[in-house]
Structures are given as C-alpha cells and as structure tokens.
Write an enzyme that holds these catalytic residues in place. Structure first.
Site, PDB file in Angstrom:
ATOM      1  N   GLU A 299      -0.778   4.366   3.580  1.00  0.00           N
ATOM      2  CA  GLU A 299      -1.484   3.724   4.679  1.00  0.00           C
ATOM      3  C   GLU A 299      -2.490   4.753   5.223  1.00  0.00           C
ATOM      4  O   GLU A 299      -3.095   5.452   4.427  1.00  0.00           O
ATOM      5  CB  GLU A 299      -0.478   3.227   5.719  1.00  0.00           C
TER       6      GLU A 299
ATOM      7  N   HIS B 141       0.865  -1.179   0.000  1.00  0.00           N
ATOM      8  CA  HIS B 141       0.000   0.000   0.000  1.00  0.00           C
ATOM      9  C   HIS B 141       0.903   1.229   0.000  1.00  0.00           C
ATOM     10  O   HIS B 141       1.641   1.450   0.962  1.00  0.00           O
ATOM     11  CB  HIS B 141      -0.903   0.037   1.229  1.00  0.00           C
TER      12      HIS B 141
ATOM     13  N   GLU C  59       1.734  -5.146  11.309  1.00  0.00           N
ATOM     14  CA  GLU C  59       1.219  -3.775  11.355  1.00  0.00           C
ATOM     15  C   GLU C  59       2.012  -3.003  12.406  1.00  0.00           C
ATOM     16  O   GLU C  59       1.949  -3.323  13.592  1.00  0.00           O
ATOM     17  CB  GLU C  59      -0.270  -3.764  11.713  1.00  0.00           C
TER      18      GLU C  59
ATOM     19  N   HIS D 178       3.181  -3.506   7.062  1.00  0.00           N
ATOM     20  CA  HIS D 178       2.161  -2.461   6.920  1.00  0.00           C
ATOM     21  C   HIS D 178       2.222  -1.502   8.108  1.00  0.00           C
ATOM     22  O   HIS D 178       2.973  -1.682   9.052  1.00  0.00           O
ATOM     23  CB  HIS D 178       0.759  -3.081   6.881  1.00  0.00           C
TER      24      HIS D 178
END
Length: 890
Positions: free
Chosen positions: A361, A358, A525, A475
């Site tokens: 984020e 991504h 994460e 992430h």
C-alpha cells in the site's frame, strides 16, 4: 575475375581433394545445376542435395554464385543459381558493422564495390590476407552480393559459424557458454537453422536443461545450447514459450524510467516500460541479457540492458493456524505461489473477504502484510466461533508475489510481479487497458492469474450461494468505506471514518464488478494515520474488524477490549513455557490485543486454572492472566475426575489401585490404542481400507503417524503438515515446523501402555513376516500385472526372482516395482491394488500393520501423481517410497 584468391579454373574442373576455404554452406531441399560464368548450364554436372559447399563469390549482376562442391574424384568449382532458399549458410549474420559506414572491396582489395551501413549485419564466408569476405543483403534480396571488408566486425565467427562460430547442430567447444537458464517441458523441440529449417536427426528433449542465448523477435526462433550425450550442441528451436520454462522468470525489474534494450554492439532494439519485468538470461560485457514480453506474447524478444534491476524487499508471508477451516486453493500466482481462500461455516449466505490485493500500500515497504495478518486473525477467530447462517471465505493475501517480492507502491509490489498489473484495475466492469505503472492493467481484463483466479472464485461462490452474498476488499490507508453503505456502516462504527460514494465501476474495481453480479460489495480503507505494525496492534484493528464482521453476519461479537469471544472452561494442569526466543506475554484477557501484565521466559512453569479458546488462564503472582496455548506444553494434567469412574476403570482394565495422575495417563494411552485398533480393524473387516485410510483425513493420518511410532520403533513421523516425535518414551509430541525454523507444539499424546491392557496390535512390525508370506506377497504382485494386461510385464516373475535369491536387497525389489509401474503408466491402479493387497495378505494376523502399510501406499500414490510431472523424478520417488515400505513390512 582474375585474382590470387580463387583458383583460375573453368566451371566443372577439379580444384583438389579439399576446398580452398572450409565449407560455409549446405545445399538443402533440392539439387542445383552447374553453370558457367554466363549462367549457361553445364551438362552432366550438378550439386546434390545435402552437399556441404564453399561459397566463394556472389554475383549481384547475374544472380549466380561461385562454389566449390564435393564429387567422387575431389572438389570441383563452378557457378550455380543464387537460390537462397536452397543454399543454407552456416553463419547467421554474425558479422556486425560498427558505428560508421564500411566500404566493401573487390578481390583486388582496392576497388570499392559497395558500402555497409552502421550496425548492418553480414554473413562471414571466409577470411583472407587480414580481410573478411562477407555476403550481404541488397535491394535484390537477402545475401545477393559479396565482397571484402577491413573491419573484423563484432562477431567472432571465422566463417561457417553462427554464435561463437558454432553452426546450428554442431558441438560447442568447452561446453555451455553460460549457466543453464531454462528447461524444456511438455514436449521435445526440433533443432533448426537460422532460417527455421529442420536439421535432420537433431532435437532437444523433454527435461533437458538448456542455455537460451538469444530470442529473435521476427522469426520467433530461440538460439539455445543443449546437452547431447557427452557434448553440448547449439542451434535454433521454435520459441515455444509453453515448452521453454525459464529458471529466473521475470526476476529482473525495471526502475521508474524507461530502459533502452540494446544489441551486443549498443544498437537500439527496443525499450522496457517503467517497472516492467523481464527474465534474466546471462551477463556479458557489463550488461544483462534479458528476454521480455512483446505484442507477440510472453518472452518473445531478447536484448541487453545496462540497468542492474530494482531490488525486491523479500517478505515471508505469514499463514493462519488452521483447526476448523477448509483451505481452498483457487489458483496459482504468476510466480507459482498458491492463491488460497479459507472457508469457515456452512450457511446459505456467503461473505468473501479479500486482503492484500495490493502487496504494497502507501505508508511503508510491504505494508500489505498487515492486511494479511488481519486476514489470518479473522480465520483463526471465526473457525472457533459461530457464523450463524453464513459461509465465510477469507483470502489473507490475494497478491502473494507482490507482497513477497515487490519493491514499490507504484508498480510491482502494489501490482503483480508477473505482468505488473494492478488487480484492482483489472476487472471487466469499467476496464481500461494500460495506464501508468501504479494502476497498470493488461491489454484486456483479467490479464494475470491473480485477478483471473479471484474473479472466477468469487463468481463460483456467487453461483453456489442461495442466500445473500457480500464481498469486502480490505485496503490501507485512506480511512474510508467505499461502495455499499450498509456494509460500510459496520466498519465506520468501529473506526470512525466516513463513507465515500461510488464503486469504482468505471475503473475496473473488484467491488464494482462484484456489485454487477448481484453481490453487496464494499472496499474498506483502514485509517490513514497508520504508519507501522505497532499502530495496527495498538489500534486493535483486528478486533474491530472481527466486531464489524460479527455484526454483519448477525453473531455475538468478541470482546471490545480485544479479547476472545470464548468463556473460561475449568481445566487444571501444570505446564512449561516452550518455543520462546525472548519472552511470552501474560495478558489481562484471552486475546492478542489485550494489555500485557507481565512476561514469562523459556522453561518457566505455569499453573493453569482454565481454558479459553486458544488461551490458558494461569495464576500469575497474586492475580490471573492469559497466555497463548501454543507456547505451553502440559507436564501434568490436574483435572478432577469422578471417584466412581476412577475405581470402575481400574477394575475394568485390571490396573489395581493407582494414583489419579497415573489413571489419567493410562486413560489417554488406552484411548489411543483402542482407537487405532478399532477404527483400522473395522476398516479391514468392511473391506473399505482404501476409502477409510485417506492421507487427507486428519484424524486417520494422526492415527497412522502414532501407530508408526509406537509399533515400528520410529523416532519421528510426518503426516499432512505436522510432525510427531517420541523423544520421551511415555508420550508423543505433535508439533509444526515454521519456515523460520521455529517449532510450535500442538499436543502431547500419552503412549505408555498399561501393563494389563490387552490388544491385538503387535509390539513391533519389523520381523513380522515369514519368508512364505513374503513369497506370497510377490506372487500376488506378479498376478496383478498379468491380469491387468497381457502386454504389461516387469521383465521376469518377481516371486521367482525372490525364491531364487536374485533380488538381493529391498532396493532391488523397489527398483523393479518402480520401473514397471512408470513404464506402464499404472501408478494409480497399482498403488490402489497394493494397499488393498497388503491388507488381504497380512490380515488378520497383523491388521494394524496392514492398515498402516495400505495408508502409506495411498499417500505415496497421491503425492507422486499430484506433485511430479517428470517420469524420471516420479520413478525415483516411487523407488525410494517402495523401498521404505518394503523395509517396513519385511
């Protein structure tokens, strides 16, 4: 049908030397029998295939058309069957009705014979007395009725034209209507009319820069303007999306709501989804004309939108500094960027570490750049650290387009730019098509290059791995480990967050699919409290991830304080601070995330006492600190040497009594000279020049660059991705140029030649060749062309040209060589031959010159064949390269 518009003559009679109105159609595909007003055939009269005719009237009742057509004696008038497959109108429904119904009148201008609906289109035949005579569709089919209308319509045709009154195949007055927005690649495109029929003798060539005016969804025809000699012509081509390459592909991005797509007059054509991308063609009347994707494929429909488009947040992607890692380009993004992984180590176990799938984020604009920086840091650390029995494949940015050109965390940015797909919802296991913009996926799994290439790369690593396989997907910013708890524990121990269950295998997650092929997989994460780059730095995220990965692969981790995992190695030197715009931090440890204890400015001198990986340990006031070696240039090497070595080498090389500093300088330059001479001369001796001199071989490339500078009196040289500069006569500075213009010095190579050092290398290559050698050189080239194929010819014998003085300049020679090579398609063979032949022709008198020349030829071939598709560009590049080579040799 008495009126004052159409001549009152019998069918077959002459009406004059010219038609009443300009020709507005052409007969194509077959001839047509002439008929009377009742449809009866008139013997001996026909309208021939290819005749340009003027259609005057269409009878809806009798299905016949009144036309004027050319004959040897002049234009005649009569009726023909309304064969719409044979009568091809020059106009393509350019007349467009307004927002209210439009009455259609007979020739008396008062009797209404029909009505055209709002926004309905018609074909303009001619204009008369302030009214427009049009042909239009009815329940009997296309163009089966005609009549007069008062409304001029939104089109600008006066009859016989399509867009802007220009018939397909005809010249566009004044040139291109709008700037070129595409290029034809791969193959030519035949010109067609509005119905898709070929126009003989007209085509759009490969390499033509064109302006796409419209893309029709139903017929999949693109209306284009293209160069034809000194003029510009217009017509239709098949909408071959693989052959039409747009310059601004997917440059327009929709906002958070649906956008209506309109025709030129405001009529509804379709709509674009929130955050959907389209390709901008041109602007007109305050609207943007875009081509966009449909269920028929990419770029298959066009229309106007009122929305300006969302503005992207442009981000320069940082790249790692590579010294001991292998770059693997595993794909190309939708916008043409490299998708790259970096391999470190060569063990039987494999770890694939993916960052920035991504680009955006959720905590600030383009925050995926922090994940990319961490990925770069992992590469730079582990390329100089042990990886035990592991091969690490680190991908710093899996969605480079989204990071560089994105504009939202709920669409393109988080998702890809081309396709607007969330790659972490696009894997096969648990895949669902569509979805809201934030989690959007294509109609089928792996629908964009970014996810498809990543899938194939991971699968390939798995296929080659004989031991354990792990996949980590990094992430931010939810503060959790998801997936494999064993992997998660290493990161939980560093960051203190919790473990979540599941793999997202019901939602198309990458780790869910990776688990299904037998890999241990986890999604990490990073902490939710992260709000800025400073939080990442102060939180020592990179060091914590280095520690987690080190523990995972069973190695000895780096310093828990954020320092280097290397130890100090004694090294004494004097250096100077360079490439600093503000200041250089002096840190308490050899690592980016250790505390700063002071600052240095551009030009400050430093006393170096040790090396530690990429860091120098320096004396700083009353204490010691560390600075990054990339910002220091060594001015003086103070490293201690053994007295016996010093004395022995001075006697060996005949240098006499010299200082330690001069001895170190001489030894550096001696190693350079001997390395160049021995390595390349041995390659020539073994007849393995082409195999050894490889432009992708770093050490040899460096050798070549140095040789060019030293022996060809050049100031700068460029090989691979590094520059070499001889701004100082005593040493060569090796450096890199960053995209922002900053220069990073990598090394300083002493080149001052000791007076008594004997070498076979000439002092300069220029002027080394005699005319006889030059003549033999061209004879050899002529012989090669003759031997390779009797059909290959370069027009005349180069050696004869040379001896007769007909090749007046090196540029003439280069042009002849480049043209011959390209025309005959023998780039690879010729460059390989030329490299070897140069060595044979020049050696043994000038072995180093031969080797450098051969290496340059290899580089020319690799670059030209790898990066150029268009023969014209390739020929131009080869011509310039050959000229430079010939200038170098002769």
């Amino acid at each position: 049908m008495a009126n004052n518009i159409i001549p009152n003559v019998s069918s077959g009679d002459l009406v004059g030397s010219t038609p009443t109105f300009p020709p507005n159609a052409v007969v194509r595909g077959d001839f047509l029998y002439l008929r009377d007003v009742d449809g009866n055939q008139i013997p001996g009269r026909t309208v021939s295939d290819g005749d340009e005719i003027t259609v005057l009237f269409i009878s809806n009742e009798k299905n016949i058309v009144l036309v004027q057509y050319p004959t040897s004696s002049g234009y005649r008038q009569g009726y023909v069957t309304n064969a719409t497959s044979i009568i091809k109108y020059k106009d393509d429904y350019s007349w467009v009705n307004g927002s209210t119904p439009e009455p259609v009148y007979d020739f008396d201008k008062t009797t209404q014979i029909g009505t055209l609906d709002p926004r309905e289109r018609a074909v303009v035949l001619y204009k008369v007395d302030g009214m427009t005579y049009v042909a239009y569709d009815t329940g009997k089919g296309k163009l089966t009725k005609s009549g007069l209308v008062h409304y001029e319509g939104s089109g600008s045709s006066t009859g016989g034209g399509s867009f802007n009154g220009v018939a397909p195949g005809e010249v566009v007055p004044g040139g291109f209507t709008y700037e070129n927005n595409a290029e034809v690649v791969g193959d030519e495109l035949y010109l067609r009319d509005a119905n898709g029929n070929l126009i003989p003798g007209r085509s759009v060539s490969v390499g033509d820069k064109i302006t796409v005016l419209d893309v029709g969804y139903t017929k999949q025809l693109a209306l284009v303007q293209y160069p034809a000699g000194d003029v510009v012509r217009q017509g239709y081509v098949t909408n071959a999306t693989n052959l039409i390459r747009y310059f601004n592909q997917y440059s327009w991005h929709n906002g958070s709501t649906s956008e209506e797509v309109l025709d030129e007059n405001g009529g509804h054509l379709g709509s674009l989804n929130p955050y959907e991308a389209a390709t901008l063609l041109y602007e007109k009347n305050g609207m943007k004309h875009v081509v966009y994707d449909t269920n028929k494929g990419p770029n298959t429909k066009s229309g106007y939108v009122k929305y300006e488009g969302a503005a992207a947040t442009r981000v320069d992607i940082p790249y790692p500094s590579i010294t001991n890692a292998q770059k693997i380009v595993y794909g190309i993004s939708g916008r043409g960027r490299e998708l790259a992984a970096y391999k470190v180590g060569n063990g039987s176990n494999s770890l694939v570490f993916v960052c920035a799938i991504h680009g955006w984020e959720d905590n600030w604009a383009a925050d995926g750049i922090e994940l990319t920086r961490i990925g770069n840091g992992l590469i730079e650390h582990f390329q100089n650290a042990g990886t035990n029995n592991w091969s690490l494949y680190i991908i710093p940015v899996a969605n480079p387009d989204g990071l560089s050109e994105g504009f939202t965390n709920n669409g393109p940015g988080r998702c890809t730019i081309v396709g607007a797909v969330d790659c972490n919802r696009d894997f096969p296991l648990g895949f669902s098509p569509g979805g809201v913009p934030r989690y959007h996926s294509g109609s089928e799994p792996l629908s964009v290059s970014e996810s498809k290439s990543l899938h194939d790369f991971i699968q390939g690593v798995k296929n080659r791995t004989s031991g354990e396989m792990c996949v980590i997907d990094l992430h931010g910013w939810e503060g959790a480990a998801i997936g494999n708890p064993e992997i998660g524990e290493y990161f939980r121990n560093q960051f203190g967050f919790g473990q979540r269950s599941g793999y997202g295998d019901n939602r198309g997650f990458m780790i869910g699919w990776a688990k299904s092929i037998g890999a241990k997989a986890a999604l990490i994460e990073l902490p939710g409290s992260t709000k800025s780059h400073s939080d990442v730095v102060n939180g020592r995220y990179l060091q914590k991830i280095i520690n987690a990965v080190t523990n995972l692969i069973g190695g000895s981790g780096g310093s828990s304080s954020g320092g280097s995992s290397f130890s100090d190695v004694s090294y004494e030197a004097t250096g100077e601070v360079i490439n600093v715009q503000s200041f250089l931090n002096v840190r308490e440890g050899a690592g980016l995330y250790t505390n700063s204890i002071g600052q240095l400015r551009q030009g400050n001198k430093v006393n170096i006492v040790a090396k530690n990986g990429d860091w120098y340990k320096i004396k700083y006031g009353s204490e010691y600190g560390y600075v990054n070696s990339g910002y220091i240039i060594i001015l003086k090497n103070n490293t201690s040497v053994k007295l016996e070595d010093w004395q022995e080498d001075c006697i060996k090389f005949g240098w006499g009594p010299i200082t330690k500093e001069k001895y170190l300088e001489y030894m550096d330059s001696t190693r350079l000279y001997k390395s160049i001479e021995n390595d390349i001369s041995q390659a020539i001796k073994n007849k393995s020049l082409i195999n050894v001199i490889n432009p992708l071989n770093f050490s040899v490339s460096e050798m070549i660059a140095c040789t060019q500078i030293v022996f060809n009196n050049e100031t700068t040289s460029f090989f691979r991705d590094e520059w070499y500069s001889k701004s100082n006569p005593n040493f060569i500075v090796k450096y890199k140029k960053l995209s922002n213009g900053q220069i990073i010095v990598l090394d300083r190579i002493n080149i001052k030649k000791p007076e008594k050092l004997k070498t076979k290398i000439p002092k300069a290559a220029k002027g080394a060749f005699k005319d006889t050698i030059k003549f033999e050189f061209f004879k050899g080239i002529d012989g090669w062309f003759t031997a390779i194929s009797g059909a290959i010819s370069i027009g005349s014998d180069l050696s004869v040209f040379q001896s007769n003085g007909e090749l007046k300049s090196n540029e003439d020679i280069a042009k002849a060589l480049a043209a011959a090579v390209i025309v005959n398609g023998v780039e690879t063979m010729f460059c390989a031959f030329l490299g070897g032949f140069i060595a044979q022709c020049i050696a043994p008198e000038f072995p180093i010159v031969a080797a450098v020349a051969g290496a340059i030829v290899s580089a020319i071939a690799a670059f030209a064949i790898g990066y150029f598709v268009d023969n014209h560009e390739k020929e131009k590049y080869l011509m310039n390269s050959f000229k430079g080579l010939i200038d170098y040799l002769f």
